[in-house]
Design an enzyme around this catalytic site. Structure first.
Site, mmCIF file in Angstrom:
data_model
loop_
_atom_site.group_PDB
_atom_site.id
_atom_site.type_symbol
_atom_site.label_atom_id
_atom_site.label_comp_id
_atom_site.label_asym_id
_atom_site.label_seq_id
_atom_site.Cartn_x
_atom_site.Cartn_y
_atom_site.Cartn_z
ATOM 1 N N GLU A 89 0.901 -1.038 0.023
ATOM 2 C CA GLU A 89 0.062 -0.023 0.080
ATOM 3 C C GLU A 89 0.940 1.160 0.133
ATOM 4 O OE1 GLU A 89 -4.329 -1.281 1.996
ATOM 5 O OE2 GLU A 89 -2.599 -0.670 3.375
ATOM 6 N N CYS A 346 -0.605 6.476 9.906
ATOM 7 C CA CYS A 346 0.646 5.868 10.413
ATOM 8 C C CYS A 346 0.262 4.469 11.280
ATOM 9 C CB CYS A 346 1.389 6.743 11.556
ATOM 10 S SG CYS A 346 2.642 6.080 12.340
#
EC number: 2.1.1.192
Length: 356
Positions: A89, A346
């Site tokens: 990703e 994150c």
């Protein structure tokens, strides 16, 4: 059938060993990285026999986008499939940048950051990170790293000359794949290519002290980010098992040796986890730890994910943590977690299986 080689894996001088004369290599680079050619037959300034030779030996599609999701904040997460079927990703983070022109008028334009993966999975085992749950499958090649950026720029019609920032903060530990990551930095910086200066490329690491020193000795000119997340070895080892191999003292020693532009700072990422590492006593210890280092601290509020063990702290607590650091002279910001609603923030990236 002959296996085609990924042309994005080659620096100009390497490609020049296979293709003569050298000015043809520059033309090929320009077609791929600046004119966004879709195939070799599009490269009309090349002789027909050279285009045929290229098509018989190379490809430049190391990643295939199988899904993308757009966040309400404008961030876009891409799920890429590699040639061997594994998946990674990447995230495009658009931001608005305002400037004052010569007439004193405020003008704004889009500024882009692309967060790229360097490995399929990760072996670091950080307890707060979703990527680590699946372990490490393999390293990405330089061309697979570059391919993420090239595809995203083409897809979003971002002109090659538009300045963008690259952060190696996607899936994987970049310094565990230092050879290919450093090569990707060089490929991206080529003037005939995307011309992304190393000063606009940030390599993040969980703290591989030996490789930090190796990266510094390469003198690439990149920026360095340290995923710290704790101020003592006991807690850091609990959160990040890699600390058993490279403790905080070893990391800080490596950081002190790292060459950094006088105008820049080493970035320290600090993930605030409710009740774990977000107390003011932790902030005080962080100030001591960074003494004498030209540092900038990015505070990140923990981003929830499936199977997560921790909780996100309140913004109020994060601001108190930030204020203590700032009052002690430490440059500090609270980083906005873009893409949170599409699991693009994150610690939320992972190798999605093929059920999509």
């Amino acid at each position: 059938m002959k296996e085609l080689v990924n042309i994005l894996d080659f620096l100009p001088e390497e490609l020049g060993e296979k293709i003569k004369p050298m000015f043809r290599v520059k033309q090929i680079y320009q077609w791929i990285y600046q004119k966004y050619a879709n195939n070799f037959s599009d490269m009309s300034s090349l002789p027909k026999d050279l285009r045929l030779e290229l098509a018989q030996n190379f490809h430049f599609s190391p990643v295939k986008c199988v899904k993308n999701e757009q966040s309400k904040d404008g961030s876009i997460k891409y799920l890429f499939e590699l040639v061997d079927g594994l998946r990674i990703e990447s995230v495009l983070l658009p931001m608005k940048e305002e400037k004052i022109d010569a007439e004193g008028k405020r003008i704004s334009h889009a500024r882009y950051t692309i967060c790229v993966s360097s490995q399929v999975g990760c072996k670091s085992g950080c307890s707060f990170c979703l990527t680590a749950k699946g372990g490490l499958k393999r390293n990405l090649s330089a061309g697979e790293i570059v391919g993420q950026i090239l595809w995203i720029k083409k897809q979003n019609n971002i002109p090659y000359e538009r300045r963008i920032n690259i952060v190696y903060m996607g899936m994987g530990e970049p310094l565990d794949n230092l050879k290919n990551v450093s090569k990707a930095v060089k490929i991206l910086a080529q003037n005939e290519g995307l011309a992304i200066s190393p000063r606009r490329q940030t390599i993040s690491t969980s703290g591989l002290a030996k490789q930090i020193k190796e990266l510094g000795q390469m003198n690439l000119g990149v920026l360095l980010a340290i995923s710290l997340h704790a101020v003592n070895d006991e807690l850091r080892t609990e959160l990040m098992p890699i600390n058993k191999a490279y403790n905080i003292a070893a990391i800080m020693d490596a950081v002190r040796e790292f060459p950094i532009d006088q105008r820049k700072r080493v970035m320290f990422e600090y993930l605030l986890i409710d009740g774990i590492n977000d107390k003011l006593e932790h902030a005080k210890e962080l100030v001591k730890l960074l003494n004498g280092i030209k540092a900038k601290v990015n505070l990140i509020l923990f981003n929830p994910h499936e199977g997560g063990l921790y909780k996100r702290p309140s913004l109020e607590n994060a601001i108190k943590f930030q204020d203590l650091l700032s009052n002690k002279g430490v440059t500090c910001t609270i980083r906005e977690s873009k893409g949170l609603d599409i699991s693009a923030a994150c610690g939320q990236l992972k190798e999605r299986a093929k059920e999509q």
